[in-house]
Design a protein around this motif. Structure first.
Motif, PDB file in Angstrom:
ATOM      1  N   PRO A  50       0.837  -1.201   0.000  1.00 11.95           N
ATOM      2  CA  PRO A  50       0.000   0.000   0.000  1.00 11.95           C
ATOM      3  C   PRO A  50       0.875   1.255   0.000  1.00 11.95           C
ATOM      4  O   PRO A  50       1.957   1.282   0.577  1.00 11.95           O
ATOM      5  CB  PRO A  50      -0.799  -0.121   1.298  1.00 11.95           C
ATOM      6  N   ARG A  51       0.379   2.289  -0.672  1.00  9.78           N
ATOM      7  CA  ARG A  51       1.121   3.550  -0.717  1.00  9.78           C
ATOM      8  C   ARG A  51       1.125   4.184   0.667  1.00  9.78           C
ATOM      9  O   ARG A  51       0.173   4.060   1.418  1.00  9.78           O
ATOM     10  CB  ARG A  51       0.497   4.483  -1.741  1.00  9.78           C
ATOM     11  N   SER A  52       2.185   4.877   0.975  1.00  8.44           N
ATOM     12  CA  SER A  52       2.371   5.418   2.318  1.00  8.44           C
ATOM     13  C   SER A  52       1.616   6.731   2.505  1.00  8.44           C
ATOM     14  O   SER A  52       1.148   7.352   1.554  1.00  8.44           O
ATOM     15  CB  SER A  52       3.854   5.648   2.592  1.00  8.44           C
ATOM     16  N   LYS A  53       1.546   7.154   3.765  1.00  7.63           N
ATOM     17  CA  LYS A  53       0.901   8.416   4.101  1.00  7.63           C
ATOM     18  C   LYS A  53       1.673   9.577   3.475  1.00  7.63           C
ATOM     19  O   LYS A  53       1.078  10.562   3.034  1.00  7.63           O
ATOM     20  CB  LYS A  53       0.825   8.580   5.617  1.00  7.63           C
ATOM     21  N   PHE A  56       0.580  10.006  -0.101  1.00 12.31           N
ATOM     22  CA  PHE A  56      -0.727  10.645  -0.215  1.00 12.31           C
ATOM     23  C   PHE A  56      -0.676  12.103   0.216  1.00 12.31           C
ATOM     24  O   PHE A  56      -1.434  12.930  -0.281  1.00 12.31           O
ATOM     25  CB  PHE A  56      -1.772   9.878   0.587  1.00 12.31           C
ATOM     26  N   VAL A  66      -8.817   7.829  -3.591  1.00 14.33           N
ATOM     27  CA  VAL A  66      -8.754   6.558  -2.878  1.00 14.33           C
ATOM     28  C   VAL A  66      -9.798   6.532  -1.772  1.00 14.33           C
ATOM     29  O   VAL A  66     -10.459   5.512  -1.549  1.00 14.33           O
ATOM     30  CB  VAL A  66      -7.330   6.310  -2.327  1.00 14.33           C
ATOM     31  N   CYS A  70     -12.690   3.896  -1.266  1.00 11.23           N
ATOM     32  CA  CYS A  70     -12.834   3.155  -0.010  1.00 11.23           C
ATOM     33  C   CYS A  70     -14.280   3.171   0.470  1.00 11.23           C
ATOM     34  O   CYS A  70     -14.789   2.181   0.981  1.00 11.23           O
ATOM     35  CB  CYS A  70     -11.932   3.749   1.066  1.00 11.23           C
ATOM     36  N   ASP A  78      -4.717  -1.048   4.281  1.00  8.87           N
ATOM     37  CA  ASP A  78      -3.840   0.013   4.771  1.00  8.87           C
ATOM     38  C   ASP A  78      -3.842   1.236   3.862  1.00  8.87           C
ATOM     39  O   ASP A  78      -3.594   2.348   4.316  1.00  8.87           O
ATOM     40  CB  ASP A  78      -2.411  -0.505   4.909  1.00  8.87           C
ATOM     41  N   GLU A  79      -4.112   1.039   2.584  1.00  8.58           N
ATOM     42  CA  GLU A  79      -4.115   2.176   1.670  1.00  8.58           C
ATOM     43  C   GLU A  79      -5.213   3.172   2.043  1.00  8.58           C
ATOM     44  O   GLU A  79      -5.010   4.382   2.001  1.00  8.58           O
ATOM     45  CB  GLU A  79      -4.278   1.706   0.228  1.00  8.58           C
ATOM     46  N   CYS A  80      -6.361   2.676   2.461  1.00 10.81           N
ATOM     47  CA  CYS A  80      -7.444   3.567   2.901  1.00 10.81           C
ATOM     48  C   CYS A  80      -7.036   4.336   4.143  1.00 10.81           C
ATOM     49  O   CYS A  80      -7.267   5.542   4.247  1.00 10.81           O
ATOM     50  CB  CYS A  80      -8.711   2.759   3.193  1.00 10.81           C
ATOM     51  N   ASN A  82      -3.994   5.052   5.196  1.00  7.18           N
ATOM     52  CA  ASN A  82      -2.938   6.013   4.881  1.00  7.18           C
ATOM     53  C   ASN A  82      -3.495   7.236   4.156  1.00  7.18           C
ATOM     54  O   ASN A  82      -3.110   8.369   4.438  1.00  7.18           O
ATOM     55  CB  ASN A  82      -1.846   5.359   4.041  1.00  7.18           C
ATOM     56  N   ALA A  83      -4.407   7.020   3.215  1.00  7.34           N
ATOM     57  CA  ALA A  83      -5.013   8.135   2.494  1.00  7.34           C
ATOM     58  C   ALA A  83      -5.837   8.997   3.441  1.00  7.34           C
ATOM     59  O   ALA A  83      -5.791  10.227   3.383  1.00  7.34           O
ATOM     60  CB  ALA A  83      -5.873   7.617   1.349  1.00  7.34           C
TER      61      ALA A  83
END
Length: 102
Positions: A50-53, A56, A66, A70, A78-80, A82-83
């Motif tokens: 997942p992309r990090s905070k 984002f 994102v 979500c 985790d991507e949700c 972090n976004a």
């Protein structure tokens, strides 16, 4: 004299064991990876992290996209989170700047 014979026996056993390991390794573990069939999905072989905070925070428009996905249930995990953290922090920072008059 038995100490010398034991030492020679141990050395011969080690050399033959290593030799057998090198000879049998290609049969136990193939040297080349197995070719993937066209039906295999790349994501199942190599899961995408997942992309990090921080990502984002630098790309707020993608973070908001994102978050919308979500809410629809298309994206999860985790991507949700972090976004959401990145958007909340950016909104808070903007509110603070407006409050301070900057």
């Amino acid at each position: 004299m038995t100490h010398g014979k034991t030492l020679i026996l141990v050395v011969v056993a080690l050399v033959s064991g290593f030799g057998a390991g090198f000879v049998l390794r290609p049969m136990i573990v193939p040297m080349h990876p197995v070719a993937a069939t066209p039906g295999d999905a790349l994501s199942t072989q190599y899961p995408v992290a997942p992309r990090s905070k921080q990502y984002f925070a630098a790309h707020l428009d993608k973070a908001r996209q994102v978050l919308a996905a979500c809410k629809d249930g298309a994206v999860g995990g985790d991507e949700c989170a972090n976004a959401e953290r990145a958007v909340i922090e950016a909104d808070g920072h903007d509110r603070f700047k407006r409050f301070m008059g900057n």
